[in-house]
Design a protein around this motif. Structure first.
Motif, PDB file in Angstrom:
ATOM      1  N   TRP A  12      12.286  60.135  55.900  1.00 25.96           N
ATOM      2  CA  TRP A  12      12.003  60.938  57.097  1.00 25.96           C
ATOM      3  C   TRP A  12      11.183  60.141  58.095  1.00 25.96           C
ATOM      4  O   TRP A  12      11.461  60.115  59.298  1.00 25.96           O
ATOM      5  CB  TRP A  12      11.303  62.225  56.668  1.00 25.96           C
ATOM      6  N   ARG A  13      10.159  59.424  57.591  1.00 32.27           N
ATOM      7  CA  ARG A  13       9.315  58.629  58.498  1.00 32.27           C
ATOM      8  C   ARG A  13      10.109  57.529  59.170  1.00 32.27           C
ATOM      9  O   ARG A  13       9.970  57.256  60.358  1.00 32.27           O
ATOM     10  CB  ARG A  13       8.145  58.023  57.722  1.00 32.27           C
ATOM     11  N   LYS A  14      10.989  56.886  58.362  1.00 36.12           N
ATOM     12  CA  LYS A  14      11.790  55.806  58.943  1.00 36.12           C
ATOM     13  C   LYS A  14      12.761  56.343  59.976  1.00 36.12           C
ATOM     14  O   LYS A  14      12.977  55.733  61.017  1.00 36.12           O
ATOM     15  CB  LYS A  14      12.545  55.063  57.837  1.00 36.12           C
ATOM     16  N   ALA A  15      13.328  57.515  59.682  1.00 37.87           N
ATOM     17  CA  ALA A  15      14.270  58.119  60.619  1.00 37.87           C
ATOM     18  C   ALA A  15      13.569  58.432  61.931  1.00 37.87           C
ATOM     19  O   ALA A  15      14.069  58.155  63.021  1.00 37.87           O
ATOM     20  CB  ALA A  15      14.857  59.391  60.012  1.00 37.87           C
ATOM     21  N   LYS A  16      12.341  58.984  61.796  1.00 41.87           N
ATOM     22  CA  LYS A  16      11.579  59.312  62.999  1.00 41.87           C
ATOM     23  C   LYS A  16      11.303  58.045  63.807  1.00 41.87           C
ATOM     24  O   LYS A  16      11.422  58.026  65.032  1.00 41.87           O
ATOM     25  CB  LYS A  16      10.265  59.984  62.591  1.00 41.87           C
ATOM     26  N   ASN A  17      10.958  56.986  63.102  1.00 40.14           N
ATOM     27  CA  ASN A  17      10.687  55.709  63.757  1.00 40.14           C
ATOM     28  C   ASN A  17      11.919  55.234  64.527  1.00 40.14           C
ATOM     29  O   ASN A  17      11.833  54.879  65.705  1.00 40.14           O
ATOM     30  CB  ASN A  17      10.280  54.679  62.700  1.00 40.14           C
ATOM     31  N   ASN A  18      13.063  55.249  63.861  1.00 37.17           N
ATOM     32  CA  ASN A  18      14.281  54.796  64.533  1.00 37.17           C
ATOM     33  C   ASN A  18      14.616  55.672  65.726  1.00 37.17           C
ATOM     34  O   ASN A  18      15.041  55.173  66.766  1.00 37.17           O
ATOM     35  CB  ASN A  18      15.449  54.798  63.544  1.00 37.17           C
ATOM     36  N   ALA A  19      14.395  56.972  65.580  1.00 34.76           N
ATOM     37  CA  ALA A  19      14.675  57.880  66.689  1.00 34.76           C
ATOM     38  C   ALA A  19      13.812  57.518  67.895  1.00 34.76           C
ATOM     39  O   ALA A  19      14.287  57.489  69.035  1.00 34.76           O
ATOM     40  CB  ALA A  19      14.420  59.326  66.270  1.00 34.76           C
ATOM     41  N   MET A  20      12.541  57.193  67.630  1.00 32.09           N
ATOM     42  CA  MET A  20      11.655  56.872  68.750  1.00 32.09           C
ATOM     43  C   MET A  20      12.031  55.551  69.404  1.00 32.09           C
ATOM     44  O   MET A  20      11.941  55.394  70.616  1.00 32.09           O
ATOM     45  CB  MET A  20      10.199  56.829  68.281  1.00 32.09           C
ATOM     46  N   VAL A  21      12.462  54.591  68.581  1.00 30.79           N
ATOM     47  CA  VAL A  21      12.924  53.327  69.171  1.00 30.79           C
ATOM     48  C   VAL A  21      14.120  53.597  70.076  1.00 30.79           C
ATOM     49  O   VAL A  21      14.162  53.137  71.226  1.00 30.79           O
ATOM     50  CB  VAL A  21      13.309  52.316  68.067  1.00 30.79           C
ATOM     51  N   LEU A  22      15.040  54.389  69.569  1.00 26.13           N
ATOM     52  CA  LEU A  22      16.212  54.735  70.373  1.00 26.13           C
ATOM     53  C   LEU A  22      15.798  55.428  71.665  1.00 26.13           C
ATOM     54  O   LEU A  22      16.297  55.122  72.743  1.00 26.13           O
ATOM     55  CB  LEU A  22      17.131  55.674  69.586  1.00 26.13           C
ATOM     56  N   PHE A  23      14.830  56.379  71.530  1.00 25.54           N
ATOM     57  CA  PHE A  23      14.374  57.120  72.697  1.00 25.54           C
ATOM     58  C   PHE A  23      13.824  56.167  73.760  1.00 25.54           C
ATOM     59  O   PHE A  23      14.138  56.288  74.939  1.00 25.54           O
ATOM     60  CB  PHE A  23      13.299  58.133  72.292  1.00 25.54           C
ATOM     61  N   SER A  24      12.999  55.210  73.329  1.00 28.87           N
ATOM     62  CA  SER A  24      12.390  54.359  74.353  1.00 28.87           C
ATOM     63  C   SER A  24      13.425  53.426  74.973  1.00 28.87           C
ATOM     64  O   SER A  24      13.363  53.135  76.164  1.00 28.87           O
ATOM     65  CB  SER A  24      11.191  53.589  73.788  1.00 28.87           C
ATOM     66  N   VAL A  25      14.404  52.984  74.198  1.00 29.16           N
ATOM     67  CA  VAL A  25      15.471  52.171  74.789  1.00 29.16           C
ATOM     68  C   VAL A  25      16.260  53.012  75.787  1.00 29.16           C
ATOM     69  O   VAL A  25      16.575  52.558  76.895  1.00 29.16           O
ATOM     70  CB  VAL A  25      16.406  51.612  73.695  1.00 29.16           C
ATOM     71  N   ALA A  26      16.525  54.269  75.410  1.00 35.25           N
ATOM     72  CA  ALA A  26      17.240  55.163  76.331  1.00 35.25           C
ATOM     73  C   ALA A  26      16.458  55.351  77.623  1.00 35.25           C
ATOM     74  O   ALA A  26      17.017  55.375  78.718  1.00 35.25           O
ATOM     75  CB  ALA A  26      17.487  56.510  75.659  1.00 35.25           C
ATOM     76  N   CYS A  27      15.124  55.463  77.497  1.00 35.85           N
ATOM     77  CA  CYS A  27      14.278  55.600  78.687  1.00 35.85           C
ATOM     78  C   CYS A  27      14.441  54.405  79.608  1.00 35.85           C
ATOM     79  O   CYS A  27      14.552  54.546  80.829  1.00 35.85           O
ATOM     80  CB  CYS A  27      12.808  55.702  78.287  1.00 35.85           C
ATOM     81  N   VAL A  28      14.427  53.205  79.007  1.00 43.36           N
ATOM     82  CA  VAL A  28      14.569  52.003  79.827  1.00 43.36           C
ATOM     83  C   VAL A  28      15.892  52.041  80.568  1.00 43.36           C
ATOM     84  O   VAL A  28      15.955  51.805  81.777  1.00 43.36           O
ATOM     85  CB  VAL A  28      14.459  50.737  78.952  1.00 43.36           C
ATOM     86  N   LEU A  29      16.957  52.383  79.844  1.00 45.75           N
ATOM     87  CA  LEU A  29      18.273  52.419  80.490  1.00 45.75           C
ATOM     88  C   LEU A  29      18.298  53.456  81.608  1.00 45.75           C
ATOM     89  O   LEU A  29      18.751  53.185  82.718  1.00 45.75           O
ATOM     90  CB  LEU A  29      19.358  52.732  79.458  1.00 45.75           C
ATOM     91  N   LEU A  30      17.769  54.665  81.314  1.00 47.92           N
ATOM     92  CA  LEU A  30      17.750  55.727  82.314  1.00 47.92           C
ATOM     93  C   LEU A  30      16.917  55.348  83.529  1.00 47.92           C
ATOM     94  O   LEU A  30      17.222  55.713  84.651  1.00 47.92           O
ATOM     95  CB  LEU A  30      17.176  57.003  81.702  1.00 47.92           C
TER      96      LEU A  30
END
Lengths: 286, 331
Positions: A12-30
């Motif tokens: 669960w912790r690792k999944a949350k971590n990956n989700a946040m990495v994805l989120f911040s990359v998405a932010c950069v793209l947006l």
């Protein structure tokens, strides 16, 4: 070793971590997307809108196509010239003070207020220029526009000058003083020439930004469809032309607005790149 | 700045003590006219910068004396803006400024934070230079160019794509009611978000980077994931991020041209983001040159004065907050 619940929790912790990495990359793209859109759209529209006429012709009467913005290009030049004339001496001298004698509460206050001043909306600066210049003169003028742009330039020039002088190594100053040169001469003849490249490009950048200002010119320099270089009369500027043309129902005027926008962006882009290169070589030396 | 002390500069070494002594005495006794004049001349200009801020405030205060004495505080809380009857209430304008800025922050803050986290916690170091250059460039694009793009790209897209979609899916919410003009609060909020984002992202990144690596290492050493360590960093950077937000807000509140070109310019208060609005900066941009009566001009100058006070407070707060954070971690 690990119980199932522990494994699940780790997962669960690792999944949350990956989700946040994805989120911040998405932010950069947006975040980057609209900026690239604006940039590329202006480039495409702007380049296709430019021709020789744009630079050397006067605006045509309402309804006719063709013509250019020769008067607005000259007008913007005059306005930033006036702004530089009033603003640069104040900014540079204040910057020298902050860098050379700036270790006291008074200088701290000036530094702070210069930063605050740079955050004041340009439209407010325009209103001030109106009250100070237009009201006493009783009509709109290039002079009032120049005063507004000067006020806008002062904080940037002050802080850039200060920072560029601070980049000059202390040993230069000591060397000058050690051979008996008075402090003011050391500043003017050794420190300033060393920092000159950085200061000059910083100033050019401030001027380019001033050239992109519209709001403070609307009711100071006003605008002018005719040829005028008199500083006590209303004068044309590229930015006010863009504003007026953007509201117009004519295709051709809108085309010219994009052309002018492109010219402004190109000017600022080139100066920013030069500023970057110059300041980087400064850092690299020391 | 380290004050220059001639007597200790160079450190002596092989210089005989007597010579050092005389040099020190010389440095003290030599009073140079040029030095005095130069120092005070530059100081005068520095004082000029300082007094400029006060002069601006005073001029606007004096310039709006007419409306200040006639309407008093009512100016800020009534909502008729009627130049014909010489009735001025700035409430719809203040509302428009605050709503569009709030909307901008709502979008730009999470995005900007995401960008800042990416750049300071995840991205390789070499990305830093191109990014800071990009930010510098974006901050330098004239507001009028954003406005031009807003009119010809953003507004048509809103009218044809986003607003019909929003009203068909979320039409029951009061925010998405009414016809889709394109021009309006939503367009203003979006264009402001684009303009404010680089500021929030770059200052938040500076704040995050100011936090010592020790904290990250400690968290990771205890077995935390990247995100868990980032959360710890974020909680240390809270006040700095607040400062970045305030600076962004200051920029959004004073932004003129881009907003004027897309907000629709109608002085009314509506819950719907689709309806046209007005902002303090855009009413000045639109009406100042045409203001015919002295009461009208005075009302517009008073709006500028309110804007001036608002942005000064926001900027001063923001700088103090950012400054206190970066200073705490610097040494």
């Amino acid at each position: 070793m690990m119980t199932t619940s522990e494994k699940l929790y780790l997962f669960w912790r690792k999944a949350k971590n990956n989700a946040m990495v994805l989120f911040s990359v998405a932010c950069v793209l947006l975040a980057v997307a609209p900026l690239i859109l604006i940039f590329s759209y202006t480039l495409i529209q702007g380049i296709s809108a430019l021709n020789i006429d744009f630079f050397i012709q006067m605006p045509k009467p309402v309804g006719e196509t063709g013509g250019g913005m020769a008067n607005a290009i000259v007008g913007t030049g005059i306005l930033i010239g006036l702004g530089a004339l009033f603003g640069l001496p104040v900014g540079i001298m204040a910057g020298i003070y902050l860098a050379e004698y700036g270790d006291n509460p008074f200088a701290g206050t000036v530094r702070f207020l210069a930063d605050v001043l740079s955050g004041i909306p340009s439209i407010v600066v325009g209103v001030v220029a109106y009250v100070i210049v237009v009201l006493p003169m009783k009509h709109f003028s290039a002079l009032a526009g120049g005063v507004a742009l000067a006020i806008l330039m002062i904080p940037t020039v002050t802080r850039t000058t200060e920072e560029m002088i601070r980049l000059v190594p202390q040993s230069y100053r000591e060397a000058g003083l050690a051979i008996g040169i008075p402090r003011w001469k050391t500043t003017l003849r050794i420190i300033l020439p060393t920092a000159l490249k950085g200061i000059t490009t910083g100033i050019l950048l401030a001027i380019a930004r001033a050239a992109g200002e519209t709001a403070p010119l609307l009711f100071t320099a006003l605008g002018n469809r005719f040829w005028s270089t008199a500083i006590d009369q209303p004068i044309a500027s590229l930015t006010v032309f863009i504003y007026d043309y953007s509201k117009a129902p004519f295709e051709d005027w809108i085309r010219q607005a994009w052309g002018a926008a492109f010219v402004l962006i190109a000017l600022i882009f080139v100066l920013s790149v030069i500023f970057r290169i110059v300041t980087r070589s400064r850092y690299a030396e020391h | 700045m380290i004050p220059i002390d001639v007597s200790t500069a160079g450190g002596g070494g092989s210089v005989p003590p007597a010579a050092l002594l005389s040099a020190r005495r010389g440095a003290k006794s030599r009073w140079n006219v040029g030095d005095f004049v130069f120092k005070h001349l530059t100081m005068l200009f520095a004082f000029g910068v300082l007094s400029l801020v006060f002069l601006m405030g005073y001029e606007m205060y004096a310039g709006s004396a007419l409306t200040i004495s006639k309407f008093g505080w009512n100016f800020l809380v009534t909502s008729t803006w009627d130049p014909v009857q010489d009735e001025y209430g700035a409430l719809p304008l203040i509302f428009g400024t605050l709503l569009s800025s709030f909307l901008a922050l709502l979008i730009a803050l999470p995005l900007g934070l995401g960008v800042a986290i990416f750049l300071s916690e995840l991205a390789p170091r070499w990305l830093e230079r191109p990014f800071s250059f990009l930010v510098e460039l974006l901050a330098a694009i004239p507001s009028i160019v954003y406005g031009l793009w807003g009119i010809f790209v953003l507004v048509p897209w809103l009218r044809q794509t986003l607003q019909p979609w929003l009203s068909s899916h979320f039409g029951y919410l009061p925010f998405f009611k009414g016809p889709a003009y394109g021009f309006g609060m939503l367009a203003a909020g979006l264009i402001l978000a684009v303009m404010v984002l680089p500021i929030i992202a770059s200052i938040s990144r500076d704040v995050l980077q100011a936090i010592p690596n020790l904290q990250r290492e400690a968290a990771l050493g205890l077995g935390a994931t990247r995100w868990e360590s980032t959360r710890i960093i974020l909680s240390s950077a809270k006040s700095g991020i607040l400062g970045a937000t305030l600076l962004g807000l200051g920029r959004a509140v004073g932004e003129t041209m881009a907003v004027t070109m897309v907000i629709g310019n109608r002085s009314e208060i509506s819950a719907s983001l689709f309806s046209p609005g007005y902002s303090m900066a855009s009413v000045i941009a639109n009406e100042f040159a045409e203001a015919s009566s002295s009461m009208y001009t005075s009302a517009l100058i008073e709006i500028a004065f309110v804007l001036f006070v608002m942005t000064i407070v926001l900027n001063a707060l923001a700088r103090l907050v950012v400054w206190s954070v970066t200073r705490r971690f610097k040494t």
